[in-house]
Design a protein around this motif. Structure first.
Motif, PDB file in Angstrom:
ATOM      1  N   GLY A   1       0.804  -1.228   0.000  1.00 49.27           N
ATOM      2  CA  GLY A   1       0.000   0.000   0.000  1.00 49.27           C
ATOM      3  C   GLY A   1       0.825   1.261   0.000  1.00 49.27           C
ATOM      4  N   LEU A   2       1.604   1.477  -1.048  1.00 50.29           N
ATOM      5  CA  LEU A   2       2.542   2.596  -1.083  1.00 50.29           C
ATOM      6  C   LEU A   2       1.829   3.939  -1.024  1.00 50.29           C
ATOM      7  N   VAL A   3       0.771   4.110  -1.812  1.00 49.11           N
ATOM      8  CA  VAL A   3       0.081   5.404  -1.859  1.00 49.11           C
ATOM      9  C   VAL A   3      -0.487   5.750  -0.493  1.00 49.11           C
ATOM     10  N   ARG A   4      -1.110   4.789   0.163  1.00 50.92           N
ATOM     11  CA  ARG A   4      -1.686   5.017   1.490  1.00 50.92           C
ATOM     12  C   ARG A   4      -0.605   5.394   2.510  1.00 50.92           C
ATOM     13  N   LEU A   5       0.527   4.703   2.452  1.00 49.38           N
ATOM     14  CA  LEU A   5       1.626   5.007   3.372  1.00 49.38           C
ATOM     15  C   LEU A   5       2.194   6.400   3.111  1.00 49.38           C
ATOM     16  N   MET A   6       2.325   6.769   1.850  1.00 49.42           N
ATOM     17  CA  MET A   6       2.872   8.087   1.526  1.00 49.42           C
ATOM     18  C   MET A   6       1.946   9.195   2.016  1.00 49.42           C
ATOM     19  N   ARG A   7       0.638   8.987   1.911  1.00 48.08           N
ATOM     20  CA  ARG A   7      -0.303   9.981   2.418  1.00 48.08           C
ATOM     21  C   ARG A   7      -0.193  10.121   3.941  1.00 48.08           C
ATOM     22  N   ARG A   8       0.046   9.005   4.614  1.00 46.45           N
ATOM     23  CA  ARG A   8       0.128   9.036   6.067  1.00 46.45           C
ATOM     24  C   ARG A   8       1.470   9.578   6.552  1.00 46.45           C
ATOM     25  N   LEU A   9       2.546   9.238   5.861  1.00 47.87           N
ATOM     26  CA  LEU A   9       3.889   9.514   6.370  1.00 47.87           C
ATOM     27  C   LEU A   9       4.589  10.689   5.695  1.00 47.87           C
ATOM     28  N   TRP A  10       3.917  11.406   4.789  1.00 42.36           N
ATOM     29  CA  TRP A  10       4.613  12.474   4.078  1.00 42.36           C
ATOM     30  C   TRP A  10       5.164  13.556   5.023  1.00 42.36           C
ATOM     31  N   PRO A  11       4.486  13.895   6.151  1.00 39.28           N
ATOM     32  CA  PRO A  11       5.113  14.904   7.037  1.00 39.28           C
ATOM     33  C   PRO A  11       6.444  14.423   7.610  1.00 39.28           C
ATOM     34  N   MET A  12       6.541  13.143   7.914  1.00 39.74           N
ATOM     35  CA  MET A  12       7.808  12.592   8.400  1.00 39.74           C
ATOM     36  C   MET A  12       8.866  12.656   7.314  1.00 39.74           C
ATOM     37  N   MET A  13       8.504  12.315   6.077  1.00 38.83           N
ATOM     38  CA  MET A  13       9.462  12.343   4.977  1.00 38.83           C
ATOM     39  C   MET A  13       9.942  13.780   4.711  1.00 38.83           C
TER      40      MET A  13
ATOM     41  N   GLU B   1       0.179  11.959  15.741  1.00 39.37           N
ATOM     42  CA  GLU B   1       0.997  11.804  14.526  1.00 39.37           C
ATOM     43  C   GLU B   1       1.179  13.114  13.763  1.00 39.37           C
ATOM     44  N   GLY B   2       0.173  13.974  13.809  1.00 44.64           N
ATOM     45  CA  GLY B   2       0.229  15.215  13.047  1.00 44.64           C
ATOM     46  C   GLY B   2       1.435  16.069  13.379  1.00 44.64           C
ATOM     47  N   TRP B   3       1.776  16.174  14.666  1.00 43.90           N
ATOM     48  CA  TRP B   3       2.926  16.994  15.048  1.00 43.90           C
ATOM     49  C   TRP B   3       4.180  16.155  15.313  1.00 43.90           C
ATOM     50  N   LEU B   4       3.995  14.869  15.676  1.00 44.73           N
ATOM     51  CA  LEU B   4       5.146  14.047  16.020  1.00 44.73           C
ATOM     52  C   LEU B   4       5.898  13.557  14.783  1.00 44.73           C
ATOM     53  N   SER B   5       5.173  13.247  13.713  1.00 40.63           N
ATOM     54  CA  SER B   5       5.825  12.717  12.504  1.00 40.63           C
ATOM     55  C   SER B   5       6.875  13.666  11.927  1.00 40.63           C
ATOM     56  N   PRO B   6       6.545  14.958  11.698  1.00 39.15           N
ATOM     57  CA  PRO B   6       7.587  15.847  11.164  1.00 39.15           C
ATOM     58  C   PRO B   6       8.739  16.055  12.137  1.00 39.15           C
ATOM     59  N   LEU B   7       8.457  16.029  13.436  1.00 39.80           N
ATOM     60  CA  LEU B   7       9.518  16.185  14.432  1.00 39.80           C
ATOM     61  C   LEU B   7      10.470  14.998  14.396  1.00 39.80           C
ATOM     62  N   VAL B   8       9.910  13.791  14.371  1.00 36.96           N
ATOM     63  CA  VAL B   8      10.738  12.577  14.272  1.00 36.96           C
ATOM     64  C   VAL B   8      11.544  12.601  12.979  1.00 36.96           C
ATOM     65  N   GLY B   9      10.904  13.013  11.881  1.00 35.31           N
ATOM     66  CA  GLY B   9      11.606  13.097  10.609  1.00 35.31           C
ATOM     67  C   GLY B   9      12.766  14.072  10.662  1.00 35.31           C
ATOM     68  N   ALA B  10      12.558  15.251  11.242  1.00 36.24           N
ATOM     69  CA  ALA B  10      13.612  16.263  11.309  1.00 36.24           C
ATOM     70  C   ALA B  10      14.785  15.788  12.154  1.00 36.24           C
ATOM     71  N   VAL B  11      14.486  15.149  13.295  1.00 29.58           N
ATOM     72  CA  VAL B  11      15.559  14.638  14.157  1.00 29.58           C
ATOM     73  C   VAL B  11      16.323  13.525  13.441  1.00 29.58           C
ATOM     74  N   THR B  12      15.587  12.635  12.765  1.00 31.25           N
ATOM     75  CA  THR B  12      16.236  11.572  11.989  1.00 31.25           C
ATOM     76  C   THR B  12      17.143  12.164  10.913  1.00 31.25           C
ATOM     77  N   GLY B  13      16.650  13.185  10.217  1.00 29.75           N
ATOM     78  CA  GLY B  13      17.444  13.825   9.180  1.00 29.75           C
ATOM     79  C   GLY B  13      18.697  14.477   9.732  1.00 29.75           C
ATOM     80  N   TRP B  14      18.579  15.130  10.864  1.00 29.54           N
ATOM     81  CA  TRP B  14      19.745  15.792  11.467  1.00 29.54           C
ATOM     82  C   TRP B  14      20.790  14.766  11.880  1.00 29.54           C
ATOM     83  N   ILE B  15      20.340  13.647  12.468  1.00 30.69           N
ATOM     84  CA  ILE B  15      21.274  12.580  12.848  1.00 30.69           C
ATOM     85  C   ILE B  15      21.894  11.950  11.604  1.00 30.69           C
TER      86      ILE B  15
END
Length: 248
Positions: A67-79, A129-143
């Protein structure tokens, strides 16, 4: 740097092992590759060699899911957060920061190993998830920008989303693919992904794929739990060695 056949053989063995680990447990290629290559080169060079094998193997893992499309819709803020964090930290891997990057790499491996050995699991309520996903993504990116490794905190977070097994594997593939592309662009911008590095990275794809096929063949013949335990113990020892080596 790559004139020595022994040095090239070492790189090939590293990616064979890294691909093997990914084939057995579904992840670990960038962590193993950057960690072991960090024994003989700075993390920026290790991360540059990782680009092609990581991108191809993770695209394979991403496309094979249900389910790639569904996952991308859910996880795009993290990406989006991963891209922002990685590019914001561009430059931390190279130059005068190399020693600090090696220390950070060692500490990141230790943290990942400890979490794995402790079987640490989070539970993320859907409302956060709305606020945590982009935060987790940003921290992951920085690391990622600081170490070349993109598993913390992305992997524990994705494991906490209560995804089905196949969805989780595909979500990991999505996260790793975006991280690899963001890292490659950051390395190119910083002048750390040279033509020679790209060529050797392309060659490293062959042992990585061979190791992955071997690991997938072995997956049904060994206990995944026992293999994961030894994997994290080895990662712990490697992380401690890198951190201590950089500090001495």
């Amino acid at each position: 740097m790559f004139e020595s056949s022994l040095f090239l053989a070492f790189i090939g063995l590293v990616f064979l092992l890294a691909g093997f680990v990914k084939g057995v447990i579904g992840l670990g290629l960038p962590t193993v590759a950057v960690g072991l290559l960090g024994l003989v080169m700075i993390p920026a060079q290790a991360a540059a060699l990782l680009v092609v094998p990581s991108l191809v193997t993770n695209l394979w893992q991403l496309i094979a899911g249900p389910g790639l499309v569904r996952l991308m819709r859910r996880l795009w803020p993290m990406m989006a957060g991963i891209c922002f964090g990685t590019w914001a930290g561009t430059g931390m891997l190279g130059g005068a920061n190399a020693a600090h990057a090696t220390t950070a790499l060692g500490l990141a491996l230790v943290a990942y190993a400890v979490l794995g050995l402790a079987s640490f699991r989070l539970n993320v309520p859907a409302r956060t998830e709305g606020w945590l996903s982009p935060l987790v993504g940003a921290v992951t990116g920085w690391i990622t920008a600081a170490t070349g490794v993109f598993v913390i905190p992305a992997v524990p977070y994705l494991q906490a989303l209560d995804l089905e097994k196949d969805e989780l594997i595909q979500a990991l593939g999505l996260s790793f693919t975006v991280s690899t592309i963001a890292l490659a662009l950051g390395l190119m911008y910083g002048g750390l992904l040279s033509q020679d590095m790209a060529g050797v990275s392309l060659l490293a794809l062959l042992p990585a794929m061979a190791g992955m096929f071997l690991g997938q063949w072995l997956r049904g013949r060994v206990s995944p739990q026992a293999f994961r335990r030894w994997f994290f113990l080895g990662l712990l020892a490697l992380g401690i060695h890198l951190a201590v080596k950089a500090l001495l």
